[in-house]
Scaffold this motif. Structure first.
Motif, mmCIF file in Angstrom:
data_model
loop_
_atom_site.group_PDB
_atom_site.id
_atom_site.type_symbol
_atom_site.label_atom_id
_atom_site.label_comp_id
_atom_site.label_asym_id
_atom_site.label_seq_id
_atom_site.Cartn_x
_atom_site.Cartn_y
_atom_site.Cartn_z
ATOM 1 N N VAL A 172 3.776 10.907 -23.783
ATOM 2 C CA VAL A 172 2.976 10.754 -22.568
ATOM 3 C C VAL A 172 3.801 10.106 -21.467
ATOM 4 C CG1 VAL A 172 0.985 9.583 -21.558
ATOM 5 C CG2 VAL A 172 0.766 10.712 -23.764
ATOM 6 N N LEU A 173 4.514 9.059 -21.815
ATOM 7 C CA LEU A 173 5.322 8.355 -20.817
ATOM 8 C C LEU A 173 6.450 9.233 -20.281
ATOM 9 C CD1 LEU A 173 5.654 4.797 -22.437
ATOM 10 C CD2 LEU A 173 4.045 5.549 -20.672
ATOM 11 N N GLN A 174 6.979 10.097 -21.139
ATOM 12 C CA GLN A 174 8.128 10.921 -20.753
ATOM 13 C C GLN A 174 7.722 12.299 -20.237
ATOM 14 O OE1 GLN A 174 10.098 10.922 -24.523
ATOM 15 N NE2 GLN A 174 10.809 8.807 -24.352
ATOM 16 N N ARG A 175 6.407 12.565 -20.167
ATOM 17 C CA ARG A 175 5.906 13.882 -19.752
ATOM 18 C C ARG A 175 6.489 14.996 -20.623
ATOM 19 N NH1 ARG A 175 3.847 10.307 -17.341
ATOM 20 N NH2 ARG A 175 3.082 10.308 -15.181
ATOM 21 N N ASP A 176 6.631 14.707 -21.909
ATOM 22 C CA ASP A 176 7.191 15.694 -22.843
ATOM 23 C C ASP A 176 6.040 16.563 -23.346
ATOM 24 O OD1 ASP A 176 8.746 17.116 -24.572
ATOM 25 O OD2 ASP A 176 9.769 15.371 -25.403
ATOM 26 N N TYR A 177 5.705 17.588 -22.570
ATOM 27 C CA TYR A 177 4.530 18.405 -22.837
ATOM 28 C C TYR A 177 4.570 19.066 -24.210
ATOM 29 C CZ TYR A 177 3.279 18.079 -17.867
ATOM 30 O OH TYR A 177 2.914 17.634 -16.617
ATOM 31 N N GLN A 178 5.706 19.613 -24.585
ATOM 32 C CA GLN A 178 5.782 20.359 -25.836
ATOM 33 C C GLN A 178 5.491 19.470 -27.039
ATOM 34 O OE1 GLN A 178 6.102 23.620 -25.991
ATOM 35 N NE2 GLN A 178 6.296 23.815 -23.794
ATOM 36 N N VAL A 179 6.039 18.271 -27.040
ATOM 37 C CA VAL A 179 5.796 17.337 -28.145
ATOM 38 C C VAL A 179 4.326 16.929 -28.180
ATOM 39 C CG1 VAL A 179 6.322 15.045 -29.064
ATOM 40 C CG2 VAL A 179 8.160 16.493 -28.188
#
Length: 326
Positions: free
Chosen positions: A285-292
């Motif tokens: 969430v913090l890194q905007r890592d959508y796929q994860v």
């Protein structure tokens, strides 16, 4: 159990439809959230040049129309491909499989603790309704239910780790300990105790209160009076007749909550630095890592569906009158 194949086939079809809807909704919700992954990656790389940001968007397909991105993602999920983490530079499946064992150890331990202790305490409270022990169990359940779990975790950490020094405060196992075999299991168990206890206390309170209320409702029914009239012992009446019928609502709630424990573990894994899916979701969430993030949602949804099916199967074992074919 004669209708088991038909039951499983019907549930499998429903599960596929539900998963498809969940995948679509999760994708749209995640992409509707504020924040640009390309900007986050550019900021971490120390470059805010618009051309570099645009190159990142093109590289990871973020410049395409949303519906095109959705169609691509759904087609990949249908083939078992959950994508690639642009932040971790690693396959999402590899990330999930690396973190999943720690989460399963934590959530299953907390679930078993909550279910067993909750049913036992609820039964004791109902059998001794109106007594001092009933009042004590009710107060304990209310406190465990009303107290924020992160506060409970911090207090347990301060007491058993900082003040008494009995248990480790953070992590999955001792870093650099070089342990193996049984010694490693003991070490993991020591690290597991506080987070599992913290996560399980809330659910334990729910099961205790529900078990007590359900037993009080069942204990005066006609079939229980008949069992007593036959001369059965008090323990046999409670276990074989009262508890067996009163536990069905508890199984219902437990089956629903079992699949949601991953969501509840996000806070606990963050507080105790537990390297599981919950902490990975927080980082994503913090890194905007959508796929994860979408991969974690997918795994969580699968677990909820599986636990719901298992709940129905357990129903038929506890109460043979329930027909799975219906």
């Amino acid at each position: 159990m004669a209708g088991l194949p038909r039951f499983l086939a019907g549930r499998l079809i429903k599960a596929i439809v539900i998963l498809f809807a969940i995948v679509v909704i999760n994708f749209l919700l995640v992409h509707a959230a504020p924040g640009d992954p390309a900007m986050v990656m550019a900021g971490e790389a120390g470059a805010a040049d618009p051309k570099f940001v645009e190159q990142l968007r093109q590289q990871f397909g973020l410049d395409r129309p949303l519906l095109e991105q959705l169609a691509t993602y759904v087609s990949h999920v249908a083939t078992g491909d959950l994508g690639f983490s642009y932040r971790q530079q690693q396959s999402v499946w590899d990330l999930l499989l690396a973190r999943l064992p720690a989460t399963l150890v934590l959530t299953l331990t907390a679930f078993v603790f909550a279910l067993v202790v909750g049913i036992v305490l609820g039964t004791l409270a109902a059998v001794r309704a109106g007594s001092v022990s009933d009042s004590a169990i009710t107060v304990l359940a209310l406190l465990a239910y009303a107290t924020p779990i992160y506060w409970v975790g911090l207090m347990l950490m301060l007491l058993f780790s900082v003040q008494l020094g009995w248990l480790p405060a953070f992590g999955y196992e001792t870093v650099g300990g070089g342990l193996s075999g049984f010694a490693r299991m003991i070490d993991i168990g020591e690290h597991l105790l506080l987070p599992a206890l913290t996560l399980g206390m809330f659910y334990m309170a729910v099961y205790a209160r529900m078990t007590r209320a359900s037993i009080l409702e069942v204990r005066d029914m006609d079939f229980v009076k008949t069992a007593r009239a036959k001369g059965l012992s008090h323990g046999a009446v409670v276990v074989r007749h009262v508890l067996r019928n009163a536990i069905l609502p508890v199984i219902t709630v437990a089956g629903v909550q079992a699949g949601h424990l991953i969501g509840g573990s996000i806070l606990i894994e963050t507080v105790f630095a537990w390297p599981g899916l919950g902490r990975l979701a927080f980082e994503a969430v913090l890194q905007r890592d959508y796929q994860v993030l979408l991969g974690i949602f997918f795994i969580s949804s699968v677990m909820v569906i599986v636990f719901n099916i298992l709940t129905d199967l357990i129903y038929s074992l506890v109460d043979p009158r329930i027909d799975l074919a219906r």
